[in-house]
Motif scaffolding. Structure first.
Motif, short mmCIF file in Angstrom:
data_model
loop_
_atom_site.label_atom_id
_atom_site.label_comp_id
_atom_site.label_asym_id
_atom_site.label_seq_id
_atom_site.Cartn_x
_atom_site.Cartn_y
_atom_site.Cartn_z
N MET A 1 0.82 -1.21 0.00
CA MET A 1 0.00 0.00 0.00
C MET A 1 0.86 1.27 0.00
O MET A 1 0.46 2.28 -0.58
N MET A 2 2.03 1.25 0.64
CA MET A 2 2.89 2.43 0.62
C MET A 2 3.31 2.76 -0.80
O MET A 2 3.23 3.91 -1.24
N ALA A 3 3.75 1.74 -1.54
CA ALA A 3 4.16 1.97 -2.92
C ALA A 3 2.97 2.35 -3.80
O ALA A 3 3.09 3.20 -4.69
N CYS A 4 1.81 1.72 -3.55
CA CYS A 4 0.61 2.04 -4.34
C CYS A 4 0.18 3.49 -4.11
O CYS A 4 -0.17 4.20 -5.07
N THR A 5 0.20 3.92 -2.87
CA THR A 5 -0.16 5.31 -2.57
C THR A 5 0.78 6.28 -3.25
O THR A 5 0.36 7.30 -3.82
N TRP A 6 2.07 5.96 -3.22
CA TRP A 6 3.04 6.81 -3.90
C TRP A 6 2.78 6.87 -5.40
O TRP A 6 2.80 7.95 -6.01
N LEU A 7 2.55 5.72 -6.03
CA LEU A 7 2.33 5.69 -7.47
C LEU A 7 1.11 6.51 -7.88
O LEU A 7 1.15 7.26 -8.85
N VAL A 8 0.04 6.39 -7.11
CA VAL A 8 -1.18 7.11 -7.46
C VAL A 8 -1.00 8.62 -7.28
O VAL A 8 -1.31 9.41 -8.18
N LEU A 9 -0.48 9.03 -6.12
CA LEU A 9 -0.34 10.46 -5.86
C LEU A 9 0.70 11.10 -6.77
O LEU A 9 0.51 12.23 -7.24
N GLY B 1 -5.08 20.80 -1.52
CA GLY B 1 -6.22 20.40 -0.71
C GLY B 1 -6.33 18.90 -0.53
O GLY B 1 -6.53 18.41 0.59
N VAL B 2 -6.17 18.14 -1.62
CA VAL B 2 -6.33 16.68 -1.56
C VAL B 2 -5.22 16.05 -0.72
O VAL B 2 -5.48 15.25 0.19
N VAL B 3 -3.97 16.41 -1.00
CA VAL B 3 -2.84 15.80 -0.28
C VAL B 3 -2.86 16.22 1.19
O VAL B 3 -2.55 15.41 2.08
N THR B 4 -3.25 17.46 1.48
CA THR B 4 -3.34 17.90 2.87
C THR B 4 -4.40 17.11 3.62
O THR B 4 -4.18 16.67 4.76
N LEU B 5 -5.56 16.91 3.00
CA LEU B 5 -6.63 16.13 3.65
C LEU B 5 -6.18 14.71 3.94
O LEU B 5 -6.34 14.21 5.08
N LEU B 6 -5.60 14.03 2.95
CA LEU B 6 -5.16 12.65 3.15
C LEU B 6 -4.05 12.58 4.20
O LEU B 6 -4.02 11.65 5.02
N SER B 7 -3.15 13.56 4.19
CA SER B 7 -2.05 13.56 5.16
C SER B 7 -2.56 13.73 6.58
O SER B 7 -2.14 13.02 7.50
N LEU B 8 -3.49 14.67 6.77
CA LEU B 8 -4.00 14.91 8.12
C LEU B 8 -4.81 13.72 8.63
O LEU B 8 -4.75 13.38 9.82
N VAL B 9 -5.56 13.07 7.75
CA VAL B 9 -6.29 11.87 8.16
C VAL B 9 -5.31 10.78 8.60
O VAL B 9 -5.51 10.11 9.62
N GLY B 10 -4.21 10.62 7.83
CA GLY B 10 -3.20 9.64 8.22
C GLY B 10 -2.54 9.98 9.55
O GLY B 10 -2.30 9.09 10.37
N VAL B 11 -2.27 11.25 9.79
CA VAL B 11 -1.65 11.67 11.05
C VAL B 11 -2.59 11.42 12.23
O VAL B 11 -2.19 10.85 13.26
N PHE B 12 -3.84 11.83 12.11
CA PHE B 12 -4.81 11.65 13.20
C PHE B 12 -5.05 10.17 13.49
O PHE B 12 -5.18 9.76 14.66
N HIS B 13 -5.13 9.36 12.44
CA HIS B 13 -5.34 7.92 12.65
C HIS B 13 -4.15 7.31 13.39
O HIS B 13 -4.34 6.49 14.31
N TYR B 14 -2.94 7.71 13.01
CA TYR B 14 -1.78 7.15 13.69
C TYR B 14 -1.74 7.55 15.16
O TYR B 14 -1.43 6.73 16.03
N ILE C 1 4.57 14.27 -0.42
CA ILE C 1 3.98 12.99 -0.80
C ILE C 1 4.84 11.83 -0.30
O ILE C 1 4.33 10.82 0.20
N VAL C 2 6.16 11.97 -0.42
CA VAL C 2 7.07 10.92 0.07
C VAL C 2 6.89 10.72 1.58
O VAL C 2 6.86 9.58 2.07
#
Length: 296
Positions: free
Chosen positions: A53-61, A198-211, A255-256
């Motif tokens: 999933m890490m590599a997949c997320t990178w490829l898509v973004l 906007g998109v990358v910030t939203l996904l990043s903050l969701v990942g931070v809060f979940h962790y 993104i990285v």
């Protein structure tokens, strides 16, 4: 992983309807970064699962960003950042870590030749070695300085031998300059950049809060690694909004740094809300690709 690889290749080809040499090299760098992400998860068990999933997320973004497609500073700095992270994590509680520190800082210094924001990360990496990885020694300290300075020494020597010493001053004055942010600067940004932010910030903050909510499930080493990714993501988000003129390089590094946190969220959640957000994320990535690839 095969689906994301094919999708990334199609998105790489779509804007020009062909593969230029520059785009082929950029695509190869993207694949190299994806491989580094796979190795990072395999070696350090960042997501507690055998997943890509890490590599997949990178490829898509990455494939949704038009500036990542050609061979240029964003692609180079992103690969250097991924390699620097991988080598830095090798130092976890390692007594004799000078060699790993040197190579990690070597890639960090090389990337800073293309993205100025990577230069002050050297100080942050020292703090990570002290607080999170607990492996900094005097030998490691000097190894880091040597690794950080070596790319500049090689480049400066080349400029001297080719009688291009004037380019050093031009590089310093143009590369390491702080541009004050203003409302006019923000409103003048392209729509595609605003959508990507906007998109990358939203996904990043969701990942931070979940962790932050589920960090107790991870082992101590994994927790320290994800702490580093989290701090880097937050600081790069702040830098991105303070220096929107450096959008391309900063977004590549963001993104990285955010991909492991985003992948951590998508891999380890299975509620109806997270599934719905995953579908929404696919829609947002499609929207981001439309504004970046189809309208530019």
């Amino acid at each position: 992983m095969p689906v994301c690889a094919v999708l990334a290749t199609i998105l790489w080809w779509w804007p020009q309807q062909s593969f230029a040499t520059s785009n082929i090299i950029g695509w190869a760098l993207c694949v190299l970064a994806a491989y580094v992400f796979m190795e990072t998860n395999d070696v350090y068990n960042v997501i507690r699962l055998r997943t890509r999933m890490m590599a997949c997320t990178w490829l898509v973004l990455a494939s949704c960003q038009a500036f990542m497609h050609p061979f240029g500073t964003p692609a180079i700095s992103a690969v250097c950042m991924a390699l620097s992270y991988y080598l830095l994590f090798r130092c976890y509680q390692l007594y004799n870590s000078a060699a790993w520190i040197f190579h990690s800082f070597l890639f960090l210094g090389t990337g800073s030749l293309f993205a100025a924001v990577m230069l002050p990360m050297g100080l942050l990496f020292y703090l990570y070695l002290i607080g999170f990885l607990r492996s900094l020694s005097w030998r490691g300290f000097w190894a880091g300085l040597l690794g950080m300075a070596l790319p500049y020494a090689v480049w400066g020597t080349w400029c001297f031998l080719t009688d291009k010493t004037d380019s050093i001053l031009v590089f310093v004055t143009s590369h390491f300059v702080w541009h004050p942010v203003s409302l006019e600067t923000i409103t003048s940004l392209p729509v595609s950049w605003m959508v990507s932010m906007g998109v990358v910030t939203l996904l990043s903050l969701v990942g931070v809060f979940h962790y932050l909510q589920t960090k107790y499930n991870d082992k101590i080493r994994v927790r320290m690694i994800l702490y580093i990714y989290m701090v880097q993501t937050i600081l790069l988000l702040v830098y991105l909004f303070l220096q929107p003129g450096e959008f391309q390089n900063t977004m590549a590094l963001l993104i990285v740094s955010a991909c492991p946190l985003i992948a951590h969220y998508f891999s380890l959640t299975g509620s109806w809300l997270s599934n719905a957000f995953f579908i929404l994320s696919l829609f947002l990535c499609g929207t981001m690709a439309y504004f970046n690839l189809w309208t530019t």
